[in-house]
Enzyme design. Structure first.
Site, short mmCIF file in Angstrom:
data_model
loop_
_atom_site.label_atom_id
_atom_site.label_comp_id
_atom_site.label_asym_id
_atom_site.label_seq_id
_atom_site.Cartn_x
_atom_site.Cartn_y
_atom_site.Cartn_z
N GLY B 47 0.83 -1.20 0.00
CA GLY B 47 0.00 0.00 0.00
C GLY B 47 0.86 1.24 0.00
O GLY B 47 2.09 1.16 -0.08
N GLU B 70 -0.95 1.97 -6.99
CA GLU B 70 -0.24 1.10 -6.04
C GLU B 70 -0.29 -0.36 -6.50
O GLU B 70 0.70 -1.08 -6.39
CB GLU B 70 -0.86 1.22 -4.64
N GLU B 74 3.01 -2.42 -7.16
CA GLU B 74 3.35 -3.52 -6.26
C GLU B 74 3.34 -4.88 -6.95
O GLU B 74 3.98 -5.81 -6.50
CB GLU B 74 2.38 -3.55 -5.06
N ASP B 94 -5.70 5.06 16.72
CA ASP B 94 -4.37 4.58 17.14
C ASP B 94 -3.80 3.49 16.23
O ASP B 94 -2.92 2.74 16.64
CB ASP B 94 -4.46 4.04 18.58
N GLU B 126 10.91 -7.46 0.65
CA GLU B 126 10.57 -8.73 0.03
C GLU B 126 9.08 -8.69 -0.24
O GLU B 126 8.33 -8.08 0.48
CB GLU B 126 10.76 -9.91 0.99
#
Lengths: 231, 231
Positions: B47, B70, B74, B94, B126
């Site tokens: 991401g 993305e 990726e 959080d 990786e």
């Protein structure tokens, strides 16, 4: 923690609410009228900014807390009394003339027994229930028409395969009342005998149970039921 | 336009991708290994940040464009070759130790014929396909385990009521291959005769059609089909 600092420009993030109810066998949505630019005077969905905190340890509010806070502020109904589910996140770069704003849209279902208590809140000049038969989605501010269409598609797709219909009847309901919710959402008539068989199956499966008393609907005093839940 | 200016603190917004494929009758997810803190060395979903623009007329990229960018970065796969759908937006205050970050999660389905071409990209130390039977969601960075579980729930819920299974077979497929996709996603055996009837119904309805040639699966040379679409 300097190694954790971001240097990316940040968008603003809002929550917008598509609040539905059914009154008089009519699907209604809660709309406000914008009291300020942009789109001043236009009908719009209620919503507002997610409080993101001032930085450091102040992280602001959880996204779902923001949605529930706005829902309580805009409807005046107690938290927890309304069904709320995340709908979709809308993030076209040009969707807000003020700057980059990504909005997380939610839909909410208000029981008809609570709907008359809903009042305008926040910075809205006016707010109220509007019949879906009268609302032109293209007249709404921003991309709110697209959000409204997405919410309608969602509840129409879900009503036969989920328990959302139980959120749009009183706590106890007749077979006819539950069928009417399906009909109003789908915009199509259901065969009463088929629906009654489906209803009976839910009773056999323990999803619903008979409740005390009867209710007069039309010419007869019909049994009432309550939703128990699944599994 | 000074009257349009916001003064609210803004969160960062990212997109995260749950990329699935099926290889050797096994459901696999694409994971990277984080090359930097926080969670350095942990497996994570691929991401990155949504480009929000520098302000003024520069609004950055649409949310969906960010997800597709993305995905291409990726996987190395050409844009448009992979099925992509928005999953859910995660916004616990959080969820990221670096600060307030809201992430819009998407899931993607890569055909088994393309899956071997997928390579690591971006800042990942990786990356690679990992079997869902070997991945412990709780070992993933941030709340990525929760996001992964949400994506699994979504595809399990959708596989029988949508066309996503067709995204996980080659362009032409046998009855057995399509049944196997269902079985792998649901983690349960389907009755072959029942599935064949359902398959035939899709053929009658024009959702699938026979394609030229045959393919050897097991002991027999089976007919192959292709997905046509609905309506």
């Amino acid at each position: 923690m300097p190694s954790y600092t971001y240097s990316y420009p940040r968008p603003s993030v809002t929550v917008d609410l598509v609040v539905f109810t059914i009154l008089d066998n009519d699907l209604k949505v809660l709309l406000i009228r914008r009291g300020q630019p942009p789109f001043e005077g236009c009908p719009a969905l209620p919503g507002g900014f997610v409080l993101a905190g001032t930085g450091g340890d102040d992280r602001g509010e959880d996204l779902e807390v923001a949605a529930r806070r706005e829902l309580a502020e805009e409807t005046g109904l107690p938290e927890g009394s309304v069904y709320l589910e995340q709908l979709y996140t809308f993030g076209a770069a040009d969707r807000d003339p003020r700057g980059r704003v990504i909005t997380v849209a939610w839909y909410a279902l208000v029981r008809p027994t609570l709907a008359p208590l809903v009042m305008a809140g926040g910075d809205a000049a006016e707010a109220g229930w509007r019949s879906l038969t009268e609302v032109d989605p293209d007249s709404l501010a921003f991309d709110h028409g697209r959000i409204l269409r997405c919410a309608l598609e969602r509840i129409r797709g879900k009503v036969d395969y989920s328990d959302i219909a139980f959120e749009l009847v009183p706590e106890t309901f007749t077979v006819t009342e539950l069928r009417s919710v399906h009909e109003v959402i789908k915009g199509t008539a259901y065969d009463p005998a088929n629906f009654r068989r489906r209803f009976k199956r839910m009773q056999t499966d323990g999803v619903i149970e008979q409740a005390p008393g009867r209710r007069t609907t039309g010419a007869r005093r019909a049994r009432v039921y309550r939703f128990v839940g699944r599994g």
